[in-house]
Design a protein around this motif. Structure first.
Motif, PDB file in Angstrom:
ATOM      1  N   ARG A  34       0.826  -1.216   0.000  1.00  0.00           N
ATOM      2  CA  ARG A  34       0.000   0.000   0.000  1.00  0.00           C
ATOM      3  C   ARG A  34       0.851   1.253   0.000  1.00  0.00           C
ATOM      4  O   ARG A  34       0.397   2.310  -0.397  1.00  0.00           O
ATOM      5  CB  ARG A  34      -0.907   0.028   1.247  1.00  0.00           C
ATOM      6  CG  ARG A  34      -1.663  -1.257   1.532  1.00  0.00           C
ATOM      7  CD  ARG A  34      -2.789  -1.480   0.572  1.00  0.00           C
ATOM      8  NE  ARG A  34      -3.849  -0.488   0.744  1.00  0.00           N
ATOM      9  CZ  ARG A  34      -4.905  -0.406  -0.061  1.00  0.00           C
ATOM     10  NH1 ARG A  34      -5.017  -1.248  -1.096  1.00  0.00           N
ATOM     11  NH2 ARG A  34      -5.832   0.500   0.144  1.00  0.00           N
ATOM     12  N   ARG A  35       2.070   1.166   0.506  1.00  0.00           N
ATOM     13  CA  ARG A  35       2.915   2.357   0.584  1.00  0.00           C
ATOM     14  C   ARG A  35       4.029   2.222  -0.455  1.00  0.00           C
ATOM     15  O   ARG A  35       5.123   1.755  -0.171  1.00  0.00           O
ATOM     16  CB  ARG A  35       3.463   2.502   2.000  1.00  0.00           C
ATOM     17  CG  ARG A  35       2.360   2.835   3.025  1.00  0.00           C
ATOM     18  CD  ARG A  35       2.890   2.945   4.422  1.00  0.00           C
ATOM     19  NE  ARG A  35       3.481   1.696   4.894  1.00  0.00           N
ATOM     20  CZ  ARG A  35       2.762   0.673   5.365  1.00  0.00           C
ATOM     21  NH1 ARG A  35       1.445   0.744   5.435  1.00  0.00           N
ATOM     22  NH2 ARG A  35       3.366  -0.421   5.758  1.00  0.00           N
ATOM     23  N   ILE A  36       3.670   2.647  -1.649  1.00  0.00           N
ATOM     24  CA  ILE A  36       4.520   2.403  -2.817  1.00  0.00           C
ATOM     25  C   ILE A  36       5.224   3.684  -3.238  1.00  0.00           C
ATOM     26  O   ILE A  36       4.581   4.717  -3.418  1.00  0.00           O
ATOM     27  CB  ILE A  36       3.666   1.876  -3.983  1.00  0.00           C
ATOM     28  CG1 ILE A  36       2.990   0.562  -3.557  1.00  0.00           C
ATOM     29  CG2 ILE A  36       4.511   1.684  -5.226  1.00  0.00           C
ATOM     30  CD1 ILE A  36       2.000   0.029  -4.559  1.00  0.00           C
ATOM     31  N   ALA A  37       6.553   3.596  -3.392  1.00  0.00           N
ATOM     32  CA  ALA A  37       7.334   4.746  -3.855  1.00  0.00           C
ATOM     33  C   ALA A  37       7.796   4.505  -5.285  1.00  0.00           C
ATOM     34  O   ALA A  37       7.852   3.363  -5.758  1.00  0.00           O
ATOM     35  CB  ALA A  37       8.530   4.963  -2.945  1.00  0.00           C
ATOM     36  N   PRO A  73       9.944   5.916   6.378  1.00  0.00           N
ATOM     37  CA  PRO A  73      10.542   4.642   6.785  1.00  0.00           C
ATOM     38  C   PRO A  73       9.603   3.449   6.664  1.00  0.00           C
ATOM     39  O   PRO A  73      10.051   2.305   6.676  1.00  0.00           O
ATOM     40  CB  PRO A  73      10.924   4.884   8.247  1.00  0.00           C
ATOM     41  CG  PRO A  73      10.334   6.190   8.654  1.00  0.00           C
ATOM     42  CD  PRO A  73       9.749   6.858   7.489  1.00  0.00           C
ATOM     43  N   ASP A  74       8.310   3.706   6.548  1.00  0.00           N
ATOM     44  CA  ASP A  74       7.393   2.575   6.517  1.00  0.00           C
ATOM     45  C   ASP A  74       7.014   2.149   5.093  1.00  0.00           C
ATOM     46  O   ASP A  74       6.049   1.435   4.882  1.00  0.00           O
ATOM     47  CB  ASP A  74       6.122   2.919   7.304  1.00  0.00           C
ATOM     48  CG  ASP A  74       5.382   4.088   6.681  1.00  0.00           C
ATOM     49  OD1 ASP A  74       6.005   4.800   5.832  1.00  0.00           O
ATOM     50  OD2 ASP A  74       4.209   4.295   7.021  1.00  0.00           O
ATOM     51  N   GLU A  80      20.986  -1.578   4.735  1.00  0.00           N
ATOM     52  CA  GLU A  80      20.164  -1.214   5.893  1.00  0.00           C
ATOM     53  C   GLU A  80      19.511  -2.427   6.540  1.00  0.00           C
ATOM     54  O   GLU A  80      18.653  -2.279   7.409  1.00  0.00           O
ATOM     55  CB  GLU A  80      19.091  -0.210   5.472  1.00  0.00           C
ATOM     56  CG  GLU A  80      19.629   1.072   4.863  1.00  0.00           C
ATOM     57  CD  GLU A  80      20.409   1.890   5.884  1.00  0.00           C
ATOM     58  OE1 GLU A  80      20.029   1.837   7.076  1.00  0.00           O
ATOM     59  OE2 GLU A  80      21.398   2.548   5.506  1.00  0.00           O
ATOM     60  N   ARG A  81      19.864  -3.594   6.055  1.00  0.00           N
ATOM     61  CA  ARG A  81      19.311  -4.821   6.612  1.00  0.00           C
ATOM     62  C   ARG A  81      17.784  -4.873   6.500  1.00  0.00           C
ATOM     63  O   ARG A  81      17.103  -5.370   7.391  1.00  0.00           O
ATOM     64  CB  ARG A  81      19.707  -4.979   8.092  1.00  0.00           C
ATOM     65  CG  ARG A  81      21.212  -4.985   8.350  1.00  0.00           C
ATOM     66  CD  ARG A  81      21.803  -6.361   8.119  1.00  0.00           C
ATOM     67  NE  ARG A  81      23.195  -6.420   8.556  1.00  0.00           N
ATOM     68  CZ  ARG A  81      24.230  -6.160   7.732  1.00  0.00           C
ATOM     69  NH1 ARG A  81      24.023  -5.819   6.468  1.00  0.00           N
ATOM     70  NH2 ARG A  81      25.465  -6.258   8.173  1.00  0.00           N
ATOM     71  N   ILE A  82      17.282  -4.297   5.452  1.00  0.00           N
ATOM     72  CA  ILE A  82      15.845  -4.367   5.197  1.00  0.00           C
ATOM     73  C   ILE A  82      15.614  -5.493   4.208  1.00  0.00           C
ATOM     74  O   ILE A  82      16.174  -5.481   3.098  1.00  0.00           O
ATOM     75  CB  ILE A  82      15.330  -3.037   4.606  1.00  0.00           C
ATOM     76  CG1 ILE A  82      15.547  -1.916   5.632  1.00  0.00           C
ATOM     77  CG2 ILE A  82      13.870  -3.152   4.194  1.00  0.00           C
ATOM     78  CD1 ILE A  82      15.184  -0.553   5.108  1.00  0.00           C
TER      79      ILE A  82
END
Lengths: 343, 343
Positions: A187-190, A246-247, A269-271
């Motif tokens: 839902r939080r698309i960049a 960040p989300d 960033e270890r994401i």
DNA sequence: CGGGCGGCCGAAAAGGTTTTCAGAAACGTA
DNA sequence: TACGTTTCTGAAAACCTTTTCGGCCGCCCG
């Protein structure tokens, strides 16, 4: 050991030689070899045998001279280096390669003068048609309406709507990318993309925004991140994005290069990709996409198919059925591991 | 709005039309346009003016028929996808493009049957020469000795020493890479490379070892790390290497892809490039090398120049000066930021 | 003034094929 | 036997250009 290679006509052997060996006239020999009906089966067989024995292959120049058809087409590309022209060229070459037309390759190096030069040479060689392959998906000047042969423009559309142009579907590609992310539950698309001066960047963004708005979603990060078509920009933009938002749970990169930069920073960033953030690229540049960590889901613009269709349209035009306007070739999604449903 | 069918217009204007307009015979017109001396200056001017006025361009088919020279060459590639054939093809196209010969492009897709087919078609079109571009730097079967036109083999040498072949210098490239590292003051140099089944991998390793032994150096890690031409192998091999030989101060990667994997792991391990470990790649595949972090020093095999030279050699052969044997084209070092002197 | 010569131009052949058309051969019919 | 028909073959034109060679003209020289 001497072997006579049957595929190699050693000295120019002409129809006259065949005719003499078969004991007929050149006229009859021609008709026999071309499957004309007015020749007795027995005679035809004799001629065919003679032709094989001499490994005769007809002089295409002479044929072209008389039939007014050279059986050749010109492929006028403005930028061989560019990775976009190559697949198109392959597709076109492929589509022609099967039947009896050969392809002249000309690279104008993006120079209009050289292009004129090549055009002149090709017309002088009496090509039956032309495919003009651009280097960028932006409009280019038409070669003109008064050419003696049909022309198809590929990738870069002509500025004359009377010409036939085939282009990639950047809007649809952008929509497709976002649609895929939405279906993955994001839902939080960049959207991080390249040089805003490129129509392709604008179109992809437009497609993306269109699909988002259908879902009543806003772009994460608030705006499209235009920049450059490079890994470095992908890295920089991602860092800024993570700070501001960040989300974020998905990033649509405007090219595979940019996507590589995005992945790089997320890794640092270890994401985790795709469990935390999904990443999708654009272009399906295999060397970049398939070797990424993880392998990159991306949009393929079907350039090779575009080239094939260009060849088909040109064939149709050469057979008297010309087209005009701009035809958009749809892309397709190539799913790898950088995207996956949430949870 | 109805526009006249763009395929309809200009009926081909012939020399006869020019002659009529200039009020001379076709013979005189021909001589005037071709700079033959036996024509008065005033007459010549009249003919030239007429030709321009009608925008006459001579029918190359007819010219070829009479001069027994088509002014065309065939470019027979076995693998258009492969990134190696493209630069060669560009170089060849470039070298011919300037003068009056055009290039037929044929992609055999690595299929011997298709190759025979294309060969036949090209000979039928009476090409004046052929360049055969391979997909891998290994030996390939010759097209045979009894062809009616000269042939030059590029990248993949022919198995017949009577043919002329141009190849890249993999041994020299390997030597060049290691030499550069030594000049940077490195002494503990490792070599991670691709599939040992490739002659290129063996040759590069051989060159590297040769240069090392001149310096009485051993390979860091004890052996050449053969594997695959992929980033993943570059990563894996580097991890193993660091474990076995933590004090390595330079890594020579057998390809830019592998080098990318090497850089990736060094980055992860917080090992600085180039101050702690220098990295050098191979191929100068710009998209990978220039976008790496840091940008990658690498060996460029000068493929484009190879293509250009192939064209020159073919021209020479067509003019009666054929060559034979294998000619090796030297590579060159492209220095970026992943290597630097120690200290 | 005649012959030779150089400069300029055009008729024609050549290159290899396709296509048209006329003619020859074989066959059937009156 | 005479004639029409069908079936097959070959001569020739055409495509467009280059090149050879002969012819015409004016000029110079003897």
């Amino acid at each position: 050991m001497e072997t006579t290679n049957p595929t190699a006509p050693n000295r120019a052997v002409t129809l006259r030689d065949v005719a003499r060996l078969a004991g007929v006239s050149v006229a009859t020999a021609s008709k026999a070899l071309n499957g004309q009906p007015q020749v007795r089966a027995e005679t035809r067989a004799r001629v065919v045998r003679a032709a094989e024995q001499l490994s005769f292959s007809p002089n295409t120049l002479a044929q072209g001279l008389i039939t007014q058809r050279s059986g050749t087409v010109g492929l006028l590309t403005s930028d061989l280096e560019g990775r976009f022209s190559i697949p198109i060229l392959m597709g076109a070459e492929d589509a022609f390669g099967s039947d009896q037309t050969s392809v002249f390759l000309c690279d104008a190096r993006g120079d209009a003068i050289r292009e004129k030069h090549h055009l002149r040479a090709l017309l002088s060689r009496r090509v039956d048609g032309l495919i003009v392959v651009g280097a960028r998906p932006d409009t280019r000047p038409s070669l003109g309406r008064d050419l003696p042969v049909p022309v198809v423009y590929a990738y870069s559309p002509s500025d004359d709507p009377a010409d036939l142009s085939l282009v990639t579907d950047n809007v649809g590609g952008g929509r497709m990318a976002v649609d895929h992310l939405i279906r993955c539950g994001r839902r939080r698309i960049a959207h991080i993309t390249g040089d805003p001066g490129y129509g392709a960047a604008q179109d992809r963004a437009r497609g993306a925004l269109g699909r988002l708005s259908e879902e009543n979603l806003e772009l994460a990060g608030g705006e499209v991140w235009f920049g450059m078509w490079s890994e470095a920009w992908g890295r920089g933009a991602t860092r800024m994005l993570l700070e501001r938002c960040p989300d974020v749970d998905a990033i649509f990169a405007g090219s595979d290069e940019i996507a590589r930069g995005v992945l790089d920073v997320l890794h640092e960033e270890r994401i985790d990709v795709p469990s935390q953030v999904a990443v999708i690229g654009f272009d399906n540049w295999t060397i970049l996409a398939a070797n990424a960590r993880p392998p990159l889901t991306t949009v393929d613009l079907n350039l090779e198919q575009l080239g094939r269709i260009a060849a088909q349209r040109l064939s149709a035009a050469m057979d008297g059925t010309p087209g005009s306007g701009v035809e958009t070739i749809p892309g397709r999604l190539v799913t790898r591991e950088s995207t996956a449903p949430l949870r």
